[in-house]
Design an enzyme around this catalytic site. Structure first.
Site, PDB file in Angstrom:
ATOM      1  N   SER A 163       2.305   8.311   9.543  1.00 53.87           N
ATOM      2  CA  SER A 163       3.534   7.671   9.703  1.00 53.87           C
ATOM      3  C   SER A 163       4.081   7.502  11.076  1.00 53.87           C
ATOM      4  O   SER A 163       3.768   6.895  12.177  1.00 53.87           O
ATOM      5  CB  SER A 163       4.010   7.846   8.647  1.00 53.87           C
ATOM      6  OG  SER A 163       5.085   7.397   7.939  1.00 53.87           O
ATOM      7  N   ASP A 167      -1.449   0.969   1.043  1.00 53.63           N
ATOM      8  CA  ASP A 167       0.211   2.094   1.748  1.00 53.63           C
ATOM      9  C   ASP A 167       0.897   1.196   1.718  1.00 53.63           C
ATOM     10  O   ASP A 167       0.911   0.257   1.822  1.00 53.63           O
ATOM     11  CB  ASP A 167      -0.512   2.427   3.331  1.00 53.63           C
ATOM     12  CG  ASP A 167       0.915   2.580   3.918  1.00 53.63           C
ATOM     13  OD1 ASP A 167       2.217   2.974   3.165  1.00 53.63           O
ATOM     14  OD2 ASP A 167       0.618   2.928   5.108  1.00 53.63           O
ATOM     15  N   HIS A 176       0.094   6.459   1.416  1.00 53.57           N
ATOM     16  CA  HIS A 176       0.628   6.343   2.847  1.00 53.57           C
ATOM     17  C   HIS A 176       0.773   8.051   3.146  1.00 53.57           C
ATOM     18  O   HIS A 176       0.544   7.740   3.836  1.00 53.57           O
ATOM     19  CB  HIS A 176       2.566   6.322   2.260  1.00 53.57           C
ATOM     20  CG  HIS A 176       2.691   6.617   4.138  1.00 53.57           C
ATOM     21  ND1 HIS A 176       2.930   5.127   4.582  1.00 53.57           N
ATOM     22  CD2 HIS A 176       3.840   6.448   5.010  1.00 53.57           C
ATOM     23  CE1 HIS A 176       3.421   5.498   6.133  1.00 53.57           C
ATOM     24  NE2 HIS A 176       4.083   6.812   6.023  1.00 53.57           N
TER      25      HIS A 176
END
Length: 462
Positions: free
Chosen positions: A273, A367, A401
């Site tokens: 991330s 995601d 994600h």
């Protein structure tokens, strides 16, 4: 290639403390009444291998003995995190003709998951409280998993036949935890057993800030010196990400390379991330970044300003009108960020084309935080256009994600620091779980290849 079943997984040699773990509950026989079948056998035993304790990323072999032939049972698993939040899963099974149940051979008939999923009782766990994500905050203590065998197919109504408690640890035997407070650097270094030297890796997480150690501690058990690095909202570090100075990360690289138990002239970076985005920035601006694994990262700067010496990378713009609502009323922010290839937002692009780092991009194709596949492929185009090595990109269908170490349950939705509310992260539980198992092996193979430089070491670690 993604493994098609968890049955192919083997227990890590680093985490086998024993052979079998038994739990037993006995009682008087149950009678048949009113034409309804009840099961008289109550001497069931629940067996787990490895015994009693294992590393979190290690599969566990679960079997039940002493059931009646073809007896229907429900297995339940539960744990509480350090804040007391409850996570649990259940699945319905039927014993074989000999009264045995082996989760490596018997498919679940329904519940939190279905089919042949030996580790489903862990990866299918869901939080009792909405928007909770399972995170290990203190790696020096285990998660304690309670497993139960219940008579029948009612997850909350069956009589308990057997029970076991299993500790899931985050530090393999011999792994050392060393707090780091050197200059501005605030981190924790995990060193494998032995004197080394070992290949070094810097581990970065995302927008939550603070210092998360669980991935670094597990990876240290695979032969790496891994430094979990905080960069904001921890100790005396800045409380916000308004301006992030890349010199801070440069100082961390210098510290790790100077450590007597870290070998080589370069280090690896592992980031997810925002941490993936910062990994790209480190590889673009700094020397001595040999290899980088970017998990659902962005090639554009998000949230604050990046600063390195006299260079500035501005944050990409965001349009709240592009935030959608799901049927459950949650926010879907996947389209919220502006296209970094257009207009003024090109100033948000991280100059990845400068980098001589070898990259591995791990991408969840579902995601919903941002368009991770687009970012990975754009980074690849830019690198190749400047004569650099084509990076490896591995895409995982139906994966969201947060690609974590194996057996962490899918976080479907949780609070987002920048958005200020709960958002969806994408992914389907089973596919996401399979992706995490494969990604964990890909990470180890990649770093052993590019930091060790010894293919024999790669084979030995798998």
């Amino acid at each position: 290639m993604v493994a098609s079943s968890f049955t192919v997984l083997r227990a890590s040699r680093l985490c086998q403390w024993g052979w079998k773990s038994w739990a037993r509950l006995s009682g008087p026989p149950t009678l048949s009444t009113g034409g309804r079948t009840t099961w008289a056998r109550t001497n069931a035993t629940l067996s787990l291998e490895p015994a009693g304790r294992s590393c979190w990323d290690e599969p566990v072999h679960i079997t039940v003995h002493g059931l009646a032939p073809e007896q229907p049972v429900t297995l339940r698993a539960a744990l509480r995190d350090e804040k007391g939040a409850l996570f649990r899963a259940h699945a319905r099974y039927r014993a074989d003709a000999a009264g045995e149940l082996d989760l490596a051979r018997a498919p679940a008939l329904g519940g939190s998951f279905a089919g042949l999923e030996p580790m489903g009782l862990l990866w299918a766990m869901e939080p009792e409280r909405p928007f909770s994500r399972l995170i290990k905050r203190d790696v020096q203590t285990p998660f304690v998993v309670e497993l139960e065998v219940l008579d029948g197919h009612e997850p909350d109504g069956g009589r308990q036949l057997a029970r076991a408690v299993h500790e899931r640890h985050f530090m393999a035997p011999g792994v050392r935890r060393v707090p780091v407070r050197e200059g501005r650097v605030r981190a924790t270094l995990f060193l494998p057993p032995g004197t080394g030297p070992f290949p070094g890796i810097i581990d970065l997480f995302g927008l939550g800030g603070g210092l998360l150690e669980y991935r670094a501690s597990l990876l240290a058990g695979k032969g790496f010196a891994v430094m979990a690095l905080a960069y904001y909202n921890y100790d005396d570090l800045p409380k916000s990400m308004d301006i992030i100075h890349i010199e801070y990360f440069e100082e961390a690289v210098t510290y790790l390379l100077s450590h007597p138990q870290v070998k080589g002239s370069g280090v690896g970076v592992l980031g997810i991330s925002k941490g993936g985005e910062l990994g790209l920035a480190m590889a673009s601006f700094l020397k001595n970044i040999t290899a980088a694994v970017i998990i659902n990262g962005s090639i554009s700067n998000v949230g604050g300003t990046l600063q390195y010496k006299d260079e500035t990378v501005l944050p990409v713009g965001m349009n709240p009108k592009r935030v959608k609502r799901t049927e459950d009323g949650l926010k879907d922010i996947v389209d919220a960020l502006n296209n970094p290839l257009e207009g003024a937002d090109q100033k948000s692009l991280i100059p990845v084309e400068r980098s001589d780092t070898t990259f591995l991009f791990l991408v969840g194709l579902d995601d919903h935080n941002w368009k991770s596949e687009f970012y990975a492929r754009e980074a690849s185009k830019r690198l190749q256009a400047h004569g650099k090595e084509k990076p490896q990109i591995i895409c995982y269908p139906e994966t969201g994600h947060y690609i974590e170490p194996p057996y962490f349950p899918l976080c479907k939705a949780s609070l987002h620091n920048l958005v200020g509310g709960p958002v969806i992260w994408g992914g389907e539980s089973r596919a996401h779980a399979m992706a995490q198992v494969d990604a964990w092996q890909q990470i180890q193979t990649f770093f052993h290849k590019h930091l060790d430089g010894d293919k024999r070491t790669i084979t030995a670690k798998l």
